[in-house]
Design a protein around this motif. Structure first.
Motif, short mmCIF file in Angstrom:
data_model
loop_
_atom_site.label_atom_id
_atom_site.label_comp_id
_atom_site.label_asym_id
_atom_site.label_seq_id
_atom_site.Cartn_x
_atom_site.Cartn_y
_atom_site.Cartn_z
N ALA A 164 38.47 34.62 42.35
CA ALA A 164 37.70 34.42 43.58
C ALA A 164 36.75 35.59 43.82
CB ALA A 164 38.65 34.25 44.76
N ALA A 165 37.25 36.82 43.65
CA ALA A 165 36.38 37.98 43.83
C ALA A 165 35.26 38.01 42.80
CB ALA A 165 37.21 39.26 43.75
N GLY A 166 35.56 37.63 41.56
CA GLY A 166 34.52 37.60 40.53
C GLY A 166 33.45 36.57 40.82
N VAL A 167 33.85 35.40 41.33
CA VAL A 167 32.85 34.37 41.67
C VAL A 167 31.96 34.84 42.80
CG1 VAL A 167 32.59 32.06 42.65
CG2 VAL A 167 34.24 32.46 40.82
N VAL A 168 32.54 35.50 43.81
CA VAL A 168 31.74 35.98 44.93
C VAL A 168 30.77 37.07 44.49
CG1 VAL A 168 31.87 37.20 47.14
CG2 VAL A 168 33.47 35.36 46.65
N LEU A 169 31.21 37.97 43.61
CA LEU A 169 30.38 39.11 43.22
C LEU A 169 29.37 38.77 42.14
CD1 LEU A 169 33.10 41.92 43.18
CD2 LEU A 169 31.37 41.49 44.94
N ALA A 170 29.75 37.95 41.16
CA ALA A 170 28.85 37.74 40.01
C ALA A 170 28.85 36.31 39.52
CB ALA A 170 29.24 38.68 38.87
N GLY A 171 29.29 35.34 40.30
CA GLY A 171 29.20 33.95 39.90
C GLY A 171 30.14 33.62 38.75
N ILE A 172 29.65 32.76 37.83
CA ILE A 172 30.47 32.31 36.71
C ILE A 172 30.82 33.47 35.79
CG2 ILE A 172 30.50 30.80 34.70
CD1 ILE A 172 28.75 28.87 36.20
N THR A 173 29.86 34.37 35.60
CA THR A 173 30.13 35.53 34.75
C THR A 173 31.25 36.40 35.35
OG1 THR A 173 27.81 35.52 34.09
CG2 THR A 173 29.08 37.49 33.58
N GLY A 174 31.23 36.56 36.66
CA GLY A 174 32.30 37.32 37.30
C GLY A 174 33.66 36.67 37.14
N ALA A 175 33.70 35.32 37.23
CA ALA A 175 34.97 34.62 37.01
C ALA A 175 35.45 34.77 35.58
CB ALA A 175 34.80 33.13 37.35
N LEU A 176 34.51 34.85 34.64
CA LEU A 176 34.88 35.02 33.23
C LEU A 176 35.41 36.41 32.93
CD1 LEU A 176 34.79 33.80 30.33
CD2 LEU A 176 32.47 34.73 30.15
N VAL A 177 34.84 37.43 33.60
CA VAL A 177 35.16 38.82 33.27
C VAL A 177 36.28 39.37 34.14
CG1 VAL A 177 34.15 41.15 33.16
CG2 VAL A 177 32.82 39.19 32.42
N SER A 178 36.54 38.77 35.29
CA SER A 178 37.44 39.39 36.27
C SER A 178 38.87 39.52 35.74
CB SER A 178 37.44 38.56 37.56
OG SER A 178 37.85 37.23 37.31
N VAL A 179 39.41 38.46 35.13
CA VAL A 179 40.81 38.50 34.69
C VAL A 179 41.02 39.51 33.56
CG1 VAL A 179 42.71 37.15 33.78
CG2 VAL A 179 41.21 36.16 35.49
N PRO A 180 40.19 39.52 32.49
CA PRO A 180 40.39 40.59 31.49
C PRO A 180 40.20 41.99 32.07
CG PRO A 180 38.41 39.32 31.01
CD PRO A 180 39.17 38.57 32.04
N LEU A 181 39.31 42.14 33.05
CA LEU A 181 39.15 43.45 33.68
C LEU A 181 40.43 43.86 34.41
CD1 LEU A 181 37.36 45.84 34.47
CD2 LEU A 181 36.56 44.50 36.44
N ILE A 182 41.05 42.94 35.12
CA ILE A 182 42.30 43.25 35.81
C ILE A 182 43.40 43.59 34.80
CG2 ILE A 182 44.11 42.28 37.27
CD1 ILE A 182 41.98 40.66 38.69
N ALA A 183 43.43 42.84 33.68
CA ALA A 183 44.44 43.12 32.66
C ALA A 183 44.26 44.52 32.06
CB ALA A 183 44.38 42.06 31.57
N VAL A 184 43.01 44.89 31.79
CA VAL A 184 42.73 46.21 31.22
C VAL A 184 43.09 47.31 32.22
CG1 VAL A 184 40.85 47.72 30.49
CG2 VAL A 184 41.01 45.42 29.58
N LEU A 185 42.71 47.14 33.48
CA LEU A 185 43.04 48.14 34.49
C LEU A 185 44.55 48.25 34.68
CD1 LEU A 185 40.30 47.49 37.20
CD2 LEU A 185 40.43 49.37 35.56
N ASN A 186 45.24 47.13 34.62
CA ASN A 186 46.70 47.15 34.76
C ASN A 186 47.33 48.00 33.66
OD1 ASN A 186 49.33 46.45 35.60
ND2 ASN A 186 49.37 44.73 34.18
N THR A 187 46.90 47.78 32.42
CA THR A 187 47.46 48.56 31.30
C THR A 187 47.08 50.03 31.41
OG1 THR A 187 47.35 46.60 29.89
CG2 THR A 187 47.54 48.74 28.80
#
Length: 436
Positions: free
Chosen positions: A388-411
């Motif tokens: 949801a945050a990725g769609v609001v900030l950067a549209g489809i590209t944000g939705a595509l990138v948001s989950v791997p970004l969260i996974a990387v930050l988590n690790t």
């Protein structure tokens, strides 16, 4: 000795003894006064100092207050401990929020550079194993990277060509059947449970036509703005290609250069966190590709069995949509259901809908825990919020990138917070000083 001299000696000795006793009393009284003056001072916010002894009666002074080890002044001691902790958290959170807001503004300003670099990182994590295989086959690094990149481009272009050709070939048949499908929907609206009259249907159709006419300018301006951003799309595509090539070829050297910019004490831990995050990103991308392929094959088989047009393009759409977790494959499967409804009627559409739901259930309860759970451990709520945050900030590209970004930050955060010494790399050289 005469009587007079004896009397004078007695008087002199008496006078001297009186003087000595007076001097002794004077010294004693002076010391007592000094002690009283030192101990009678009272601590106050204006004049700090030791408190008066219990036996001293000092009027107009406030009672002494014991300061906590976490306070530095009388004002801090008067504030409750919980309120002081809350205030400390609040101003720190405000600082973090301001920094995050500034970073988002910077990213939004240079998103034409940030988004291609993020896509290049995802592609590099996907293609890195293939480059490693060619390097183990004794190919030069530049040649191995070029072969993998050109092969990936050829696969993408070939798939898009097949999709576009099949779509162009099937458009006339679909347009002919769409009118029949619209008539079936109108008959169902009149004879079904809604029992709409012709007047109501005409009114709804007129309202839809009016809405389209009113928003034609908006659609046209959007198309014009899309045409105006063609140069940005081409620039971003070239940047993705060049960044992917150099990430695959020189990624290790680029990372070592960035780590050397940090203080010496932080290099080991940052390097360990970065390499673990890269491993997580690669595992996430490969797991996502595998899950997307299984989704596309499962839904595509049902489309072929029931002779739904555009089976291959719809399967390709499901494959691309599955890169957006949880919602992507469902939305792309919904497009397949609509095509089946228009082409083959509601029965086939319901069967395709059941197939889409079944594939989604298998993905959510079997594939995701089995494949994706080994790659990254993210709670579904975190995934939904990230999308949801990725769609609001950067549209489809944000939705595509948001989950791997969260996974990387988590690790990365887990590795940085872990209190352990990173393992020594195998190519490290330890130089020991000789004893004098």
């Amino acid at each position: 000795m005469s009587r007079f001299e004896r009397v004078r000696g007695r008087l002199r000795r008496a006078y001297q003894s009186r003087q000595e006793s007076a001097r002794t009393e004077e010294d004693t009284s002076g010391e007592e006064l000094n002690d009283v003056s030192e101990t009678a001072r009272v601590a106050s916010p204006a004049v700090p100092g030791p408190t008066a002894p219990p036996s001293a009666a000092v009027y107009g002074a406030e009672p002494p207050v014991d300061l906590h080890s976490s306070t530095t002044s009388r004002d801090d001691a008067d504030v409750p401990h919980g309120l002081r902790i809350a205030a400390a958290w609040c101003w720190r959170l405000i600082v973090i929020g301001v920094v995050a807001w500034a970073l988002l503004r910077i990213v939004g300003t240079i998103k034409i550079v940030i988004i291609p670099l993020a896509i290049a990182l995802l592609l590099s994590a996907l293609l890195a194993p293939a480059v490693g295989w060619l390097l183990r086959a004794r190919l030069p690094r530049s040649l191995a990277t070029a072969v993998v990149l050109v092969g990936g481009l050829a696969a993408v272009i070939g798939t898009l060509t097949l999709v576009v050709n099949e779509f162009i070939r099937g458009v006339p048949e679909l347009s002919a059947k769409s009118s029949e499908g619209v008539r079936q929907i109108q008959n169902w609206l009149k004879t079904g449970p809604l029992h709409l009259s012709d007047t109501q249907l005409d009114r709804y159709i007129d309202e839809a036509q009016a809405w389209i006419n009113d928003n034609t300018s908006r659609f046209t301006s959007g198309a014009l703005s899309t045409a105006a951003t063609l140069a940005e799309v081409l620039t971003g595509t070239l940047l993705v290609l060049f960044a992917t090539f150099f990430f695959l070829r020189d990624g290790n050297r680029i990372w070592r250069f960035l780590v050397r910019l940090l203080p010496v004490a932080a290099r080991w831990k940052v390097d360990d966190a970065g390499r673990a995050s890269w491993h997580t990103l690669g595992a996430y991308v490969r797991a996502t590709v595998l899950v997307a392929f299984i989704d596309a094959v499962g839904i595509g088989i049902f489309l072929v069995i029931f002779d739904v047009p555009f089976a291959f393009p719809l399967a390709a759409l499901v494959f691309l949509g599955a890169f957006i977790p949880i919602v992507g494959a469902a939305l792309s499967g919904g497009v397949a259901v609509l095509v089946a409804l228009v082409d083959s009627g509601p029965v086939t559409a319901l069967i395709i809908l059941g197939a889409v739901i079944g594939v989604q259930q298998i993905e959510g309860h079997v594939l995701q825990p089995l494949i994706m759970g080994r790659a990254v451990a993210l709670h579904p709520l975190a995934v939904i919020i990230g999308i949801a945050a990725g769609v609001v900030l950067a549209g489809i590209t944000g939705a595509l990138v948001s989950v791997p970004l969260i996974a990387v930050l988590n690790t990365a955060i887990r590795r940085l917070a872990a209190r352990r010494v990173p393992e020594t790399p195998p190519d490290a050289v330890v130089v020991a000083a000789q004893a004098p």
